[in-house]
Design a protein around this motif. Structure first.
Motif, mmCIF file in Angstrom:
data_model
loop_
_atom_site.group_PDB
_atom_site.id
_atom_site.type_symbol
_atom_site.label_atom_id
_atom_site.label_comp_id
_atom_site.label_asym_id
_atom_site.label_seq_id
_atom_site.Cartn_x
_atom_site.Cartn_y
_atom_site.Cartn_z
ATOM 1 N N ILE A 1 0.704 -1.083 0.306
ATOM 2 C CA ILE A 1 0.444 0.127 -0.100
ATOM 3 C C ILE A 1 1.118 1.404 0.253
ATOM 4 O O ILE A 1 1.249 1.042 0.202
ATOM 5 N N THR A 2 0.869 2.017 -0.878
ATOM 6 C CA THR A 2 1.045 3.209 -0.786
ATOM 7 C C THR A 2 0.364 4.953 -0.646
ATOM 8 O O THR A 2 -0.840 4.272 -1.364
ATOM 9 N N THR A 3 0.310 5.117 0.567
ATOM 10 C CA THR A 3 -0.833 6.477 0.694
ATOM 11 C C THR A 3 -0.725 7.621 1.558
ATOM 12 O O THR A 3 0.882 7.555 2.103
ATOM 13 N N ALA A 4 -0.561 8.768 0.609
ATOM 14 C CA ALA A 4 -0.717 9.614 1.215
ATOM 15 C C ALA A 4 -0.446 10.067 2.714
ATOM 16 O O ALA A 4 -0.117 11.216 3.160
ATOM 17 N N TYR A 5 -1.475 9.909 3.044
ATOM 18 C CA TYR A 5 -1.980 9.996 4.752
ATOM 19 C C TYR A 5 -3.064 8.758 5.605
ATOM 20 O O TYR A 5 -3.595 8.419 4.948
ATOM 21 N N PHE A 6 -1.405 8.361 6.359
ATOM 22 C CA PHE A 6 -1.989 7.244 6.784
ATOM 23 C C PHE A 6 -2.462 7.765 7.704
ATOM 24 O O PHE A 6 -1.707 7.153 9.069
ATOM 25 N N VAL A 7 -3.483 7.659 8.352
ATOM 26 C CA VAL A 7 -4.509 7.194 9.299
ATOM 27 C C VAL A 7 -6.037 6.237 9.434
ATOM 28 O O VAL A 7 -7.007 6.290 9.671
ATOM 29 N N PRO A 8 -5.005 4.920 9.599
ATOM 30 C CA PRO A 8 -6.025 3.685 9.438
ATOM 31 C C PRO A 8 -6.898 3.727 10.353
ATOM 32 O O PRO A 8 -6.778 3.577 11.448
ATOM 33 N N THR A 9 -7.931 3.156 9.649
ATOM 34 C CA THR A 9 -9.666 2.994 10.989
ATOM 35 C C THR A 9 -9.099 1.725 10.822
ATOM 36 O O THR A 9 -7.790 0.912 10.851
ATOM 37 N N LEU A 10 -10.089 0.671 12.151
ATOM 38 C CA LEU A 10 -9.285 -0.336 13.719
ATOM 39 C C LEU A 10 -9.798 -1.288 12.426
ATOM 40 O O LEU A 10 -8.806 -1.967 12.375
ATOM 41 N N ARG A 11 -10.590 -1.551 11.499
ATOM 42 C CA ARG A 11 -11.278 -2.428 10.456
ATOM 43 C C ARG A 11 -9.825 -3.031 9.748
ATOM 44 O O ARG A 11 -8.543 -3.914 9.519
ATOM 45 N N LEU A 12 -9.110 -2.015 9.522
ATOM 46 C CA LEU A 12 -7.764 -1.584 8.081
ATOM 47 C C LEU A 12 -6.896 -2.513 8.739
ATOM 48 O O LEU A 12 -6.727 -3.151 8.123
ATOM 49 N N ARG A 13 -6.316 -1.489 9.822
ATOM 50 C CA ARG A 13 -4.907 -2.043 11.242
ATOM 51 C C ARG A 13 -5.325 -3.718 11.549
ATOM 52 O O ARG A 13 -4.544 -4.556 11.707
ATOM 53 N N ARG A 14 -6.622 -4.055 11.980
ATOM 54 C CA ARG A 14 -6.439 -5.163 11.604
ATOM 55 C C ARG A 14 -6.546 -6.204 10.705
ATOM 56 O O ARG A 14 -6.019 -7.292 11.061
ATOM 57 N N LEU A 15 -7.097 -5.899 9.807
ATOM 58 C CA LEU A 15 -6.850 -7.143 8.813
ATOM 59 C C LEU A 15 -5.395 -6.995 8.183
ATOM 60 O O LEU A 15 -4.797 -8.041 7.725
ATOM 61 N N LEU A 16 -4.371 -5.189 8.490
ATOM 62 C CA LEU A 16 -3.745 -6.175 7.906
ATOM 63 C C LEU A 16 -2.590 -6.396 8.350
ATOM 64 O O LEU A 16 -1.083 -7.018 8.252
ATOM 65 N N ALA A 17 -2.786 -6.131 10.161
ATOM 66 C CA ALA A 17 -1.814 -7.109 11.305
ATOM 67 C C ALA A 17 -2.068 -9.087 10.875
ATOM 68 O O ALA A 17 -0.958 -9.433 11.132
ATOM 69 N N ARG A 18 -3.626 -8.892 10.773
ATOM 70 C CA ARG A 18 -3.799 -10.348 10.845
ATOM 71 C C ARG A 18 -3.479 -10.788 9.388
ATOM 72 O O ARG A 18 -2.738 -12.094 9.227
#
Length: 407
Positions: A227-244
């Motif tokens: 993932i490339t993104t300019a402003y990284f303030v991820p939602t809780l669901r996105l953080r959980r999916l990335l960690a999983r």
């Protein structure tokens, strides 16, 4: 004539397409201007960030010339994002017959609507070519004017059946914010080959469609999530999916802005999540040479390019849209760009992150707290009611705003 699609869902996957990945302003801006200059029927331009300057003057020249030779030219700008566009530039567009609409005009009577913005970046010409991505019309994106400090950005040039979907998306939003109707030709003949792309976005529910498509792709990934993104303030669901995904052995990498950013507060707010992600095995890189503004995702052999940063603003307040791509050569191009950018990025290890200074920790708490407050604000009932009012577009404007729009 077909009317714009009214479903809250994005249109289906289509194909085949010809894609061309254009990297940085010295590549995509000339191509966009050339497309406008060759237009014969219509030009649809939708932008969030637009400010007066050398680059915008070049675009205005092309738009005015197109309108002069009989091309229908429609320009939809976000009212907040275009605050730095001068009255003279606006007047020149109108004087040449360009139809200009403003998304969600600002006003004292509309303060409760101020967070809702149109964050999309789109150019469609004659229904034959579309440019989508994250660029704005400011000199900051163009190396000819900003030199080595020009922001790093990506636009995707699209030719094929999805161009019609992008036109429909524009028309749907235009109808809410301008009284002049926009009619488009009927849908083209059925697709002649395998589907290799899909427009994801709508004019009703902000960026939820884009967010949903990316989350679904992450869930299915077995090899990589880049993932490339300019402003990284991820939602809780996105953080959980990335960690999983990282814990399950998927190669999860994030390419994020480094010290050279136009929004240091947002950078600090997002960095408060680094520790947990690093502990889960997510690899985090910060781009060093210049401001990183690109927005794209690669999940195995699936890619997505567009305007979305996959943050709370995407989920709650911004209109967003991305092009999903499954064409192997384009996904490979995206992966090659990602790998190249990593060579100019600093990778954080968990040990280094834990040793960061107190100043950084303080900034993370300060701006992280502000971010949490904004998230809670989005769940308040008055904001939900404001969202309903916003969907009525021009019909929800006070009489004074109607008068100012007419001028």
């Amino acid at each position: 004539m077909d009317r714009p699609f009214k479903t809250r869902r994005s249109p289906p996957a289509r194909g085949p397409h010809r894609y061309r990945l254009r990297v940085d302003g010295d590549d995509f801006f000339p191509a966009m201007v050339d497309a406008i200059e060759s237009a014969r029927k219509r030009v649809l331009l939708e932008m969030y960030l637009c400010s007066s300057g050398a680059l915008t003057t070049r675009f205005i020249d092309a738009l005015c010339l197109a309108a002069t030779r009989g091309v229908e030219v429609y320009v939809l700008l976000d009212d907040f994002g275009s605050l730095a566009l001068s009255g003279g530039d606006r007047g020149r567009l109108l004087a040449h017959g360009v139809k200009v609409g403003m998304y969600n005009p600002l006003g004292l009577k509309r303060l409760h609507l101020s967070l809702f913005r149109n964050h999309r970046k789109l150019l469609v010409v004659d229904g034959r070519v579309a440019f989508v991505g994250g660029a704005g019309l400011t000199d900051d994106f163009d190396p000819r004017f900003a030199g080595d400090h020009a922001w790093h950005e990506v636009m995707l040039e699209i030719r094929g059946p999805c161009v019609w979907d992008w036109e429909q998306l524009f028309a749907r939003t235009w109808a809410r914010w301008h009284a002049t109707p926009l009619t488009l030709p009927a849908a083209p003949a059925s697709d002649r080959g395998p589907a290799d792309g899909r427009m994801v976005g709508n004019s009703i529910l902000g960026g939820r469609a884009v967010m949903g498509s990316v989350l679904a792709a992450i869930k299915k990934s077995r090899r990589r999530v880049w993932i490339t993104t300019a402003y990284f303030v991820p939602t809780l669901r996105l953080r959980r999916l990335l960690a999983r995904a990282a814990r399950n052995g998927v190669d999860v990498r994030l390419l994020l802005p480094g010290p050279k950013t136009d929004q240091p507060a947002v950078r600090h707010a997002g960095r408060r999540f680094y520790g947990r992600l690093l502990r889960a095995g997510v690899r985090i890189f910060e781009y060093q040479p210049r401001c990183l503004h690109a927005k794209y995702v690669i999940c195995d052999d699936w890619g997505s390019v567009g305007s979305s940063n996959l943050d709370h603003w995407t989920l709650h307040w911004n209109l967003e849209a991305n092009q999903v791509v499954t064409a192997p050569y384009t996904v490979a191009e995206l992966a090659g760009l990602f790998a190249e950018d990593l060579t100019q990025a600093r990778e954080w290890t968990l040990r280094e992150w834990r040793a960061r200074g107190r100043w950084h920790r303080l900034m993370e708490r300060l701006f992280g707290g502000l971010d949490e407050w904004l998230v809670q604000l989005s769940y308040m009932r008055d904001i939900r009611e404001a969202d309903k009012a916003l969907r009525r577009g021009i019909h929800a404007l006070p009489a004074s705003d109607h008068a100012s729009r007419a001028r």
